[in-house]
Design a protein around this motif. Structure first.
Motif, PDB file in Angstrom:
ATOM      1  N   ASP A  31     -38.471   0.389 -39.551  1.00  0.00           N
ATOM      2  CA  ASP A  31     -38.207   0.635 -38.458  1.00  0.00           C
ATOM      3  C   ASP A  31     -38.253   2.666 -39.206  1.00  0.00           C
ATOM      4  OD1 ASP A  31     -36.875   1.766 -36.145  1.00  0.00           O
ATOM      5  OD2 ASP A  31     -34.375   2.495 -36.996  1.00  0.00           O
ATOM      6  N   PRO A  32     -39.209   2.724 -37.965  1.00  0.00           N
ATOM      7  CA  PRO A  32     -40.558   4.377 -38.429  1.00  0.00           C
ATOM      8  C   PRO A  32     -38.728   5.316 -37.870  1.00  0.00           C
ATOM      9  CG  PRO A  32     -41.350   3.145 -36.901  1.00  0.00           C
ATOM     10  CD  PRO A  32     -40.488   2.371 -37.341  1.00  0.00           C
ATOM     11  N   TYR A  33     -38.035   5.467 -37.157  1.00  0.00           N
ATOM     12  CA  TYR A  33     -36.887   5.994 -35.791  1.00  0.00           C
ATOM     13  C   TYR A  33     -36.018   6.068 -37.381  1.00  0.00           C
ATOM     14  CZ  TYR A  33     -35.444   9.123 -32.995  1.00  0.00           C
ATOM     15  OH  TYR A  33     -34.956   9.978 -31.741  1.00  0.00           O
ATOM     16  N   GLY A  34     -35.671   5.178 -37.971  1.00  0.00           N
ATOM     17  CA  GLY A  34     -34.655   5.586 -39.117  1.00  0.00           C
ATOM     18  C   GLY A  34     -35.272   5.860 -40.131  1.00  0.00           C
ATOM     19  N   SER A  35     -36.491   5.811 -40.525  1.00  0.00           N
ATOM     20  CA  SER A  35     -36.901   6.609 -41.818  1.00  0.00           C
ATOM     21  C   SER A  35     -37.589   8.373 -41.773  1.00  0.00           C
ATOM     22  CB  SER A  35     -38.057   5.327 -42.564  1.00  0.00           C
ATOM     23  OG  SER A  35     -39.065   5.615 -41.384  1.00  0.00           O
ATOM     24  N   LEU A  36     -37.624   8.604 -40.226  1.00  0.00           N
ATOM     25  CA  LEU A  36     -38.315   9.609 -40.305  1.00  0.00           C
ATOM     26  C   LEU A  36     -37.184  11.044 -39.877  1.00  0.00           C
ATOM     27  CD1 LEU A  36     -41.120   8.676 -38.346  1.00  0.00           C
ATOM     28  CD2 LEU A  36     -41.445   9.528 -40.979  1.00  0.00           C
ATOM     29  N   ASP A  48     -46.457  19.786 -35.298  1.00  0.00           N
ATOM     30  CA  ASP A  48     -45.410  20.069 -34.915  1.00  0.00           C
ATOM     31  C   ASP A  48     -44.289  19.989 -34.303  1.00  0.00           C
ATOM     32  OD1 ASP A  48     -46.329  22.740 -36.627  1.00  0.00           O
ATOM     33  OD2 ASP A  48     -47.644  22.884 -34.931  1.00  0.00           O
ATOM     34  N   ARG A  49     -44.847  18.662 -33.929  1.00  0.00           N
ATOM     35  CA  ARG A  49     -43.899  18.055 -32.677  1.00  0.00           C
ATOM     36  C   ARG A  49     -42.309  17.226 -33.437  1.00  0.00           C
ATOM     37  NH1 ARG A  49     -47.827  14.324 -29.579  1.00  0.00           N
ATOM     38  NH2 ARG A  49     -45.633  13.603 -28.961  1.00  0.00           N
ATOM     39  N   TYR A  50     -41.745  16.683 -33.455  1.00  0.00           N
ATOM     40  CA  TYR A  50     -40.714  16.635 -34.045  1.00  0.00           C
ATOM     41  C   TYR A  50     -40.592  14.158 -33.595  1.00  0.00           C
ATOM     42  CZ  TYR A  50     -38.923  20.340 -34.408  1.00  0.00           C
ATOM     43  OH  TYR A  50     -38.762  21.237 -35.670  1.00  0.00           O
ATOM     44  N   PRO A  51     -40.453  13.256 -34.119  1.00  0.00           N
ATOM     45  CA  PRO A  51     -40.384  12.076 -34.345  1.00  0.00           C
ATOM     46  C   PRO A  51     -40.144  12.209 -32.785  1.00  0.00           C
ATOM     47  CG  PRO A  51     -39.495  12.663 -36.476  1.00  0.00           C
ATOM     48  CD  PRO A  51     -39.602  14.211 -36.172  1.00  0.00           C
ATOM     49  N   GLY A  89     -44.962   3.382 -31.790  1.00  0.00           N
ATOM     50  CA  GLY A  89     -46.392   2.750 -32.823  1.00  0.00           C
ATOM     51  C   GLY A  89     -46.772   3.868 -33.718  1.00  0.00           C
ATOM     52  N   GLN A  90     -46.700   5.156 -32.886  1.00  0.00           N
ATOM     53  CA  GLN A  90     -47.063   6.577 -32.795  1.00  0.00           C
ATOM     54  C   GLN A  90     -46.085   6.219 -34.295  1.00  0.00           C
ATOM     55  OE1 GLN A  90     -47.121   8.245 -29.172  1.00  0.00           O
ATOM     56  NE2 GLN A  90     -48.835   8.509 -29.218  1.00  0.00           N
ATOM     57  N   SER A  94     -48.867  -6.337 -29.422  1.00  0.00           N
ATOM     58  CA  SER A  94     -50.444  -4.652 -28.714  1.00  0.00           C
ATOM     59  C   SER A  94     -50.457  -3.668 -29.803  1.00  0.00           C
ATOM     60  CB  SER A  94     -50.383  -4.374 -27.574  1.00  0.00           C
ATOM     61  OG  SER A  94     -49.982  -3.706 -27.634  1.00  0.00           O
ATOM     62  N   VAL A  95     -49.522  -3.271 -30.254  1.00  0.00           N
ATOM     63  CA  VAL A  95     -49.197  -2.347 -31.202  1.00  0.00           C
ATOM     64  C   VAL A  95     -48.618  -2.836 -32.667  1.00  0.00           C
ATOM     65  CG1 VAL A  95     -47.546  -0.396 -32.522  1.00  0.00           C
ATOM     66  CG2 VAL A  95     -47.735  -0.642 -29.829  1.00  0.00           C
ATOM     67  N   GLN A  96     -48.615  -4.063 -32.705  1.00  0.00           N
ATOM     68  CA  GLN A  96     -48.661  -5.032 -34.342  1.00  0.00           C
ATOM     69  C   GLN A  96     -50.101  -4.974 -34.342  1.00  0.00           C
ATOM     70  OE1 GLN A  96     -46.427  -8.129 -34.573  1.00  0.00           O
ATOM     71  NE2 GLN A  96     -44.388  -7.480 -33.592  1.00  0.00           N
ATOM     72  N   ALA A  97     -51.305  -5.218 -33.921  1.00  0.00           N
ATOM     73  CA  ALA A  97     -52.212  -5.603 -33.484  1.00  0.00           C
ATOM     74  C   ALA A  97     -53.187  -4.331 -34.164  1.00  0.00           C
ATOM     75  CB  ALA A  97     -53.214  -6.530 -32.815  1.00  0.00           C
ATOM     76  N   GLN A  98     -52.588  -3.396 -34.003  1.00  0.00           N
ATOM     77  CA  GLN A  98     -52.717  -2.365 -33.870  1.00  0.00           C
ATOM     78  C   GLN A  98     -52.899  -1.904 -35.577  1.00  0.00           C
ATOM     79  OE1 GLN A  98     -52.120   0.917 -30.534  1.00  0.00           O
ATOM     80  NE2 GLN A  98     -52.840  -0.284 -29.501  1.00  0.00           N
ATOM     81  N   ILE A  99     -51.949  -1.460 -35.893  1.00  0.00           N
ATOM     82  CA  ILE A  99     -51.364  -1.717 -36.768  1.00  0.00           C
ATOM     83  C   ILE A  99     -51.455  -2.703 -38.039  1.00  0.00           C
ATOM     84  CG2 ILE A  99     -48.991  -0.879 -38.917  1.00  0.00           C
ATOM     85  CD1 ILE A  99     -49.203   1.465 -37.062  1.00  0.00           C
ATOM     86  N   VAL A 100     -52.086  -3.499 -37.750  1.00  0.00           N
ATOM     87  CA  VAL A 100     -52.377  -4.581 -39.196  1.00  0.00           C
ATOM     88  C   VAL A 100     -53.707  -4.325 -39.159  1.00  0.00           C
ATOM     89  CG1 VAL A 100     -53.373  -7.126 -39.140  1.00  0.00           C
ATOM     90  CG2 VAL A 100     -50.909  -6.703 -38.468  1.00  0.00           C
ATOM     91  N   ASP A 101     -54.897  -4.142 -38.285  1.00  0.00           N
ATOM     92  CA  ASP A 101     -56.463  -3.624 -38.196  1.00  0.00           C
ATOM     93  C   ASP A 101     -55.953  -1.797 -39.165  1.00  0.00           C
ATOM     94  OD1 ASP A 101     -57.023  -5.401 -36.471  1.00  0.00           O
ATOM     95  OD2 ASP A 101     -57.056  -4.919 -34.746  1.00  0.00           O
TER      96      ASP A 101
END
Length: 545
Positions: free
Chosen positions: A372-377, A423-426, A432-433, A462-469
């Motif tokens: 979970d990127p939201y929980g880890s950032l 300089d932005r926040y999570p 995906g970002q 579709s975001v899964q596919a992008q992260i795998v690539d």
């Protein structure tokens, strides 16, 4: 003969007003209908407006921040948007029920299962005492909870994810509703549990004759469950067709994009003579079970029980299995983030006996990316500060300018624009970002070895596919060694050279990925593959065809 319409949504719009007074339109003039006894799927990626549209039916949005500039929602001739709150309470949970994606956040952690299911029966049916208890047991039996009498006094945290979802289904179906709204009901579940829950829903629907609105981004589930499909993009419905017609001949470019979004390709080739980066022998992680006044150890939970792993430079070792199989515990143990017994060797040196201070210099080379990127950032830190944290510890001699330059380089590597991101926040980024930022944080330290713990399971197809690539590109570029932990076998097949199948803390089967996927030997592996790919046979045919 035309079917009788149960729900008729006409020209529905949903707007949200922020604290600053600005208004965002999340749903724009959506029209759809659901016939009695029919399953209709509402599909699209995160942010497309699926859930917001469905929640509008029961007026469960955060009013008055949410509003409906246009629209009507007719249920048996009455517009639910104009129905009094008192009348709506009689409909919610009785005539129309809903199952949410994450049961742990939907169930009250302080109430027993009997009380939570019984509350609905008391509210709508006036049942209490023994009559209510008998009905609760009947419902828990119907949804497949083993020994339901023993589960009545259990709390949600004492049940598995699949059991919690079954309790949610029991609550939703307690009063035999006319319509069940299922909002991503299986996304958080293992593939075998997912298959069981879908089969359960289909059987219960057939038995009770109810209609179902299925909200999902997984077209494999849609193909199996739905009769008609509405495809949503950016708050609008872009296509509507019967399910078979949609898969055979998708009309809108976005629908074709969704159908083709499954992770594809093969992992980068690696040299079998590459150096060993990390290795374990007969690794064990046992947690003591303590009982009695003196808290004596009476047994152990054997989370990892004698697992041996070898990871070479440029190789991805996939660790698969259901929740509770020990996958994540194994990954954390290899990184020395939890206590274990058995040799752990990193670059030819045993590290299982090192102190935390002695491990610190190695942390730069051994990184982790969580599910979970939201929980880890940290929400309180900017993207630059998040990436900078590791550099401050591992590169204390660097100047602020050097750290910023390295952070910008890492963001560029994962496909994000550093100038507009640092300089932005999570919360200002999509899921995906955020996962790309989590990967950039690991990459900024230029590691040799990364444990990836379910890094794609919370993302759209579709975001899964992008992260795998992206992971494949970074691995090829840097000759990285990965341990990839997942229950999603489609992603594992696209990324891993070698696979270890875990169950109850043990490795029940392992070998080259091609062998595991084409000729599995263990019954458990066969069950996992059947659950993951049976849903996809027609889906793959549609992509190929």
């Amino acid at each position: 003969m035309s079917k009788e319409v149960l729900i008729n949504v006409k020209n529905l719009s949903v707007a949200f007003r922020s604290g600053g007074g600005t208004t965002t339109t999340a749903v724009k003039g959506v029209t759809f209908k659901i016939n009695k006894g029919e399953t209709v799927a509402l599909v699209g990626e995160s942010g497309s407006g699926k859930s917001v549209s469905a929640l509008s039916i029961l007026r469960l949005l955060p009013y008055p921040a949410a509003s409906h500039p246009t629209g009507e929602i007719f249920f048996e001739g009455k517009d639910l948007l104009k129905t009094s709150e008192q009348d709506l309470k009689r409909i919610r949970g009785d005539r129309i029920s809903i199952i949410f994606q994450e049961p742990m956040t939907s169930l009250n952690p302080l109430h027993t299962i009997e009380r939570q299911v019984g509350e609905i029966l008391a509210l709508h049916r006036g049942l209490s005492g023994q009559a209510a208890r008998a009905r609760v047991i009947e419902l828990l039996t119907k949804v497949g909870i083993p020994e339901p009498e023993k589960r009545l006094n259990a709390f949600p945290h004492q049940l598995s994810g699949g059991q919690r979802q079954r309790v949610m289904i029991a609550m939703a179906l307690a009063n035999e509703p006319d319509l069940l709204i299922a909002d991503e009901p299986t996304t958080a579940l293992d593939v075998t549990i997912q298959a069981q829950i879908l089969e359960l829903l289909r059987n219960l629907q057939r038995e009770m004759g109810m209609a179902m609105l299925l909200i999902t981004h997984d077209l494999g589930i849609v193909r199996r469950m739905a009769e008609r499909v509405y495809v949503m993009q950016s708050g609008s419905i872009v296509e509507e067709q019967p399910t078979e017609a949609l898969f055979a001949s998708p009309q809108h470019p976005y629908t074709r994009h969704l159908i083709a979004a499954e992770p594809k390709g093969k992992p980068p080739h690696f040299d079998a003579a590459s150096p060993v980066i990390a290795e374990t022998q007969d690794l064990k992680v046992w947690f003591p079970i303590k009982r009695g006044f003196l808290q004596r150890t009476v047994d152990h939970v054997k989370a990892v029980d004698g697992v041996s792993v070898k990871i070479l430079a440029g190789q991805t070792v996939g660790v698969v299995g259901e929740s509770g199989s020990g996958k994540t515990t194994l990954g954390l143990a290899i990184l020395r983030l939890i206590s274990s017994s058995g040799p752990i060797v990193y670059l030819g040196k045993r590290i299982d006996g090192l102190t935390s201070k002695e491990m610190r210099p190695l942390r730069r080379e051994m990184q982790v990316v969580f599910q979970d990127p939201y929980g880890s950032l940290s929400p309180r830190l900017s993207i630059f500060e998040i990436i900078e944290e590791g550099l401050l510890i591992q590169k204390p001699e660097w100047t602020a300018a050097q750290r910023r330059e390295q952070a910008a380089k890492a963001l560029g590597e994962v496909g994000l624009d550093a100038a507009s991101s640092l300089d932005r926040y999570p919360h200002e980024f999509s899921g995906g970002q955020r996962q790309r930022i989590a990967i950039a944080r690991a990459m900024a330290l230029e590691p040799k070895f990364i444990v990836l713990d379910e890094p794609t399971s919370a993302l759209d197809m579709s975001v899964q596919a992008q992260i795998v690539d992206l992971l494949r590109e970074l691995q090829a570029k840097r000759n990285l060694a990965y341990v990839f932990i997942s229950h999603d076998l489609k992603v594992v097949r696209a990324l891993c050279n070698y696979v270890i199948v875990m169950r109850n803390g043990k490795a029940v089967e392992e070998g080259p990925a091609d062998e595991i996927f084409t000729a599995p030997k263990a019954d458990y592996t066969k069950a996992l593959l059947a659950a993951a790919f049976d849903l996809k046979v027609a889906h793959r045919a549609a992509i190929a065809g």
